[in-house]
Design a protein around this motif. Structure first.
Motif: not given
Lengths: 288, 789
Positions: B195-196, B295-298, B333-334, B368-371
């Motif tokens: 999940x996010x 940014x969020x993660x996952x 992100x990619x 979304x990117x690195x978390x």
């Protein structure tokens, strides 16, 4: 998270606070601990033009012990949770106040604020209902008392008239044969009640149930007595089977709220579970 | 003389030297900085998740008393959109790359997208004025779910990305995997959702920019984990100005967890606006904005098949993942769901045939990117959940399945067949065995059976993880290889001043990792000076050599090695100067424990202080030697490092309510050589808290209209101390052969190892109910439904 501009007053007395309320009408909001109001202001969900801070009004503070416990409306949860008179005479109130939110919340949040705001997931309304507490209020027309059963009308709506201020709340001192408990499923983020159940019982000398009051908070739009459960219990032996049967009747006629943390279905099931747990503990305490 | 040598400090649990300043409130965070003439910025954000902007009328806001200026995206068309620095291996993201502008132009793509900027004399006025901006939106269709977004007929975010697909990427051997799965004795299929998550650093993000018209120079104070990289991206890509025209300073940074690696629009609009109005401009996001915009993660949805034999041998793994990257492409992100995820999807196991396919997807959500962990927690969760799922299917103890499939010590360096560099070193079974022993695994099953008879549901969950730290070398990770748009080496300068004090400058950027302490420990031992005499400077592009910053658990392995290499150069120069001072042959002089002495005559020696003094005053130096002990290293490692370990969680599930209690948490980690055990444990503790929180509490949820339902801390459940048990930690030490210290990295291991330990335990507890899988987080209601549904 920056509130809109407001005027700020810090009256020294309840009378002065009522005067300010009358003067500013709908524009004004009372500020006590601020734990519900300030987030609403910061998110601009609420934009009152005037804040009347009653947190430092001396007559709203303090806990007086007697036949009943009389607690000033501006008394914080932390003060209630650690007060010897409350711990000795009405331990369930201390127990409930002592688990609200976190330490920071308990050091700011107030008894009167919680009742006047009537958040559907607040803990204290359930305890106030179960213990048949009386809410003393003062307004332009003078002082009066609101019974717990009349207090919580709707989501975020109470029996308070415009410009009335909660001044004190009185609770019974529990004696031999009486017991009360508060059981709660906590919201993982806010620590409010997803379901909170307060139960009070008085037993006859033979151990059967003479009186019971059960109230649920968190599950629906307002804290609510569970009359069917209470009736089923009164006159019963107060044993596990009777409690379980009575708890099964809890929440049947309630309205429910649902969100991502707990659906209506889940809350409905949890009301029964927590009613049983609260009653079991209340009866155990009553038996000493 | 040897008595003078300071005690060695590597391996000592020194308290962090950073802490006193922070504890007494003398830290200097972004919002503590106040410049003369500074104005405050507030952003007007889109209430819609997807809408065309028909018009924006700022006149009422402009006229509001105290407002200095109001700008929209149209005003800032003279600067470029933010760059993407990692377009994934093979340049998969090309014609459909959509990165954010400083402010949106024409269309908004998620609720919280930046629409207008208000500058005012104070923040309150700016916020009031934002309410006076009239925007006419034409709402458009919204999609928030990655799997739904690629279906025909889904709302389209960007014209250049049909079906909202950003890239399709794969690794492994598709044909061999198809064959392995097709012919397997046992195949288990599952949908695995990761999940996010909202990273929630304690300090939110922001930027303060000052432009000086006299010099044409900008200074940017910002909450960044990588100030040099921000300078590069903002000058070369966004503004098109010479790099020296911008100085970037990270003051104290209150936690990052990856969210502060990236180039954000506020860096660009504060710089742009500062030049425009001729005054410093500060923007600090509030918590709501941090949740909505940063940014969020996952946020993966995966279809997974694992194949094997009835006697527990894994023979194949096939993974199809939809990675939600949000409304635009964030800085790197990619690369996260590709290189850092797909390539390590086989975990600690020898899986003869494996294949991962990843679709990167645009949705109407925050980027979304690195978390913390960035790709590896998703991979580790997936494989460890599937191993348990497989073990349950064949009725074998999950510890035994792990043992049977572990990569063996003699297999290192190990190629996993997924396009990754070889795992450097490892010895997985001792960590597993130690964790099993600590938790009392052998006795647990009996206890579990007894408890079940009483209606109590206990569960044990195993997680044997491996991860990738110190990602390098640049030739592999960079454009020709994995697509990272730069290098990933690190810099360090070490100077010994004439007083004997050592000043280290590093391109790493501590923001909670304790690097000032750890790096000083390294230098103290290497140079044989007192720990107190080493100062570590960082975080200002004007005072430090170019460096890539701190993330990906790279600072000890890469930044630390650069420092050690600089100290080696210092020692060599000191040795040569000492030989000159001692009138000895260079070949006869040894440098050891802070002094240079003539071999065989230890009393003929010069201390590092004496040598530094001579190097500094330079009255008598050998022919051709430059003054000063001052050495710089740019270190590019030959490989990544691969920490590993086994974590075990014990839970109790309330059979009536579904509430999960984490009773015990055991972790045995191998992060290679440990420089400071207190700091390593601290990193593990925090990391485990975040992984446990993913398993039990946290989830970023959007409704179908693209509104963030979990937009406040009243709704988004972060872990608190009272919701966690005391961790029981131990470690094994398998030094990395990649760097001279043998360190691997500890910043993310806790997060990478933990979520699946807890989930496996919850699902183990639910075995009597026939539960085979449960998506995270295991909220009371989800567990209750699994038991009673």
């Amino acid at each position: 998270m920056i509130p809109a501009a407001f005027e700020y007053f810090a009256p020294g007395s309840v009378a002065e606070a009522i005067g300010l309320l009358e003067q500013h009408g709908d524009e004004a909001k009372l500020l006590a601990g601020g734990h519900s109001l300030l987030p609403a202001l910061k998110l601009r969900l609420s934009q009152p033009g005037v804040l009347i801070d009653i947190s430092r009004v001396a007559e709203l503070h303090g806990i007086e012990a007697g036949d009943r416990l009389s607690i000033g409306a501006a008394t914080t949860y932390a003060a209630i949770a650690s007060d010897p008179a409350v711990l000795g005479g009405c331990a369930v109130l201390a127990e409930c106040a002592g688990q609200i939110g976190d330490i920071q919340v308990r050091n700011r949040g107030t008894l009167g604020g919680a009742l006047a705001h009537a958040d559907p997931a607040a803990d204290l309304p359930a305890v106030v209902l179960a213990l048949d507490a009386a809410i003393a209020v003062q307004g332009p027309a003078g002082a009066r008392s609101i019974s717990a059963d009349d207090m919580f009308v709707e989501m975020l709506t109470t029996a308070l008239e415009p410009n009335e201020v909660v001044t004190r709340v009185t609770f019974p001192v529990l004696g031999a044969g009486e017991g009360a408990s508060y059981a709660k499923l906590k919201h993982p983020a806010s620590r409010y009640a997803i379901v909170g159940v307060a139960a009070y019982v008085r037993l006859h000398a033979d151990g059967s149930v003479a009186a019971a009051r059960v109230a649920v908070t968190g599950a629906g739009p307002r804290a609510e007595r569970q009359h069917a459960t209470e009736s089923a219990l009164v006159g019963s032996a107060g044993d596990a089977a009777a409690i379980a049967a009575a708890a099964e009747l809890a929440g049947e006629s309630m309205e429910y709220l649902g969100d991502i943390h707990a659906s209506e279905t889940y809350r409905r099931a949890m009301v029964k579970v927590y009613t049983r747990r609260a009653l079991e503990q209340a009866v155990a305490r009553a038996r000493g | 003389m040897t008595a003078e040598a300071p005690t060695k400090v590597i391996g000592k649990a020194l308290k962090r030297r950073e802490d006193p300043q922070l504890i007494v409130g003398q830290g200097n965070f972004l919002d503590d900085i106040k410049l003369a003439g500074m104005v405050h910025a507030v952003v007007l954000r889109s209430p819609y998740a997807h809408a065309r902007i028909r018009s924006i009328d700022t006149s009422r806001a402009q006229a509001h008393p105290g407002v200095v200026a109001v700008f929209t995206g149209e005003d800032m068309l003279d600067i470029n959109p933010l760059p993407c620095a990692w377009a994934a291996a093979g340049g998969r993201v090309q014609n459909n790359l959509n990165t954010p502008r400083a402010l949106a132009v024409g269309e908004v793509h998620f609720a919280g997208d930046a629409v207008a900027l208000v500058l005012a004399e104070d923040r309150y006025v700016a916020r009031d004025a934002a309410d006076l901006i009239d925007v006419d939106y034409e709402p458009l269709g919204v999609v928030v779910d990655a799997r739904k977004a690629v279906e025909p007929g889904a709302p389209q975010l960007h014209e250049n990305a049909p079906n909202n697909v950003i890239f399709k990427w794969d690794c492994g051997d598709a044909a061999a995997t198809d064959a392995a799965i097709g012919s397997a004795e046992v195949v288990v299929r599952e949908e695995i959702i990761n999940q996010r998550l909202l990273p929630t650093p304690m300090e939110t993000r922001g930027a303060l920019a000052r432009y000086e018209s006299s010099t044409g120079e900008y200074t940017l104070w910002t909450t960044s984990q990588a100030p040099h990289v921000m300078r590069l991206l903002l000058t070369a890509f966004v503004f098109g100005i010479p790099e020296p025209k911008l100085r970037v300073i990270s003051p104290n940074v209150g936690g990052g967890f990856g969210q502060k690696i990236f180039c954000y629009n506020d860096m660009a609009f504060t710089m742009w606006a500062s030049k425009k109005i001729g005054r410093p401009v500060k923007f600090v996001e509030d918590r709501s904005e941090n949740f909505k915009y940063s940014t969020a993660g996952r946020d993966h949805i995966s279809d997974v098949e694992i194949a094997g034999t009835r006697d527990g041998q894994i023979t194949g793994l096939r993974v199809q993942t939809y990675a939600n990257l949000g409304a635009y492409i964030s800085t790197i992100a990619p690369g996260i769901p590709t290189t850092l995820y797909g390539r390590i999807i086989t975990g600690v196991y020898k899986i003869p045939a494996a294949y991962a396919h990843v679709t990167g997807v645009y949705t109407n959500t925050a980027m979304v990117d690195a978390y913390r962990g960035a790709g590896r927690p998703e991979a580790s969760y997936l494989i460890e959940r599937m191993i348990d799922r497989f073990a349950a299917e064949i009725g074998m103890d999950p510890a035994e399945v792990r043992r049977r499939n572990f990569i063996q010590p003699q297999d290192f360096p190990y190629h996993n067949g997924m396009g990754l560099l070889p795992y450097d070193s490892g010895n997985y079974e001792p960590a597993l065995n130690r964790a099993l022993e600590m938790v009392g695994y052998a006795d647990f099953r009996a206890e579990q059976a007894r408890a079940r008879a009483e209606g109590r549901y206990l569960g044990v969950g195993l997680s044997s993880y491996v991860e990738i730290c110190g990602v390098a070398p640049s030739a592999w990770i960079g454009l020709p290889g994995e697509g990272w748009g730069a290098g990933l080496w690190e810099s360090a300068n070490v100077r010994v001043h004439l007083t004997g004090q050592v000043v280290v400058t590093t391109g790493s950027l501590p923001h909670g990792q304790g690097l000032e302490t750890t790096f000083a420990q390294l230098v103290a031992d290497e140079l044989g000076v007192a720990y107190e005499n080493v100062v570590v400077e960082h975080s200002d592009t004007a005072g430090t050599p170019f460096g890539y910053g701190t993330y990906g658990s790279r600072s000890a392995a890469v930044g630390g090695t650069a420092i050690v290499k600089s100290t080696a150069k210092i020692k060599e120069k000191a040795r040569r100067l000492a030989a000159h001072m001692l009138e000895a042959s260079v070949d006869d002089v040894v440098f050891e424990d802070g002094k240079a002495y003539v071999r065989g005559s230890p009393d003929r020696s010069k201390s590092i202080g004496e040598i530094a003094l001579q190097a500094s005053v330079a009255y008598s130096l050998p022919e051709g030697m430059e003054p000063f002990l001052d050495e710089t290293t740019y270190y590019d490692p030959p490989n990544c490092t691969f920490p590993f370990g086994t974590h075990i969680a014990l839970v109790e599930v309330d059979g009536e309510t579904g509430a999960v209690t984490l009773q015990r948490y055991v972790g045995v980690d191998d992060v290679g050589t440990v420089i400071n055990p207190l700091i390593v444990d601290g990193q593990l503790h925090g990391g485990i808290a975040q992984g446990v929180a993913q398993a039990l509490f946290e989830r970023g949820v959007y409704d179908d209209n693209g509104q963030l339902v979990t937009g406040t801390l009243m709704d988004y459940a972060i872990p608190v101390a009272s919701s966690l048990p005391s961790y029981e930690l131990d470690r094994t030490v398998t030094p990395s052969p990649v760097n001279p210290m043998g360190v691997k990295g500890a910043g993310e291991a806790g997060t990478i190892g933990s979520a699946q330990a807890v989930m496996n335990a919850v699902i183990d507890a639910l075995a009597p109910f026939g539960v085979k899988h449960l998506q995270m987080p295991a909220t009371a209601e989800r567990v209750w439904k699994a038991m009673h549904g």
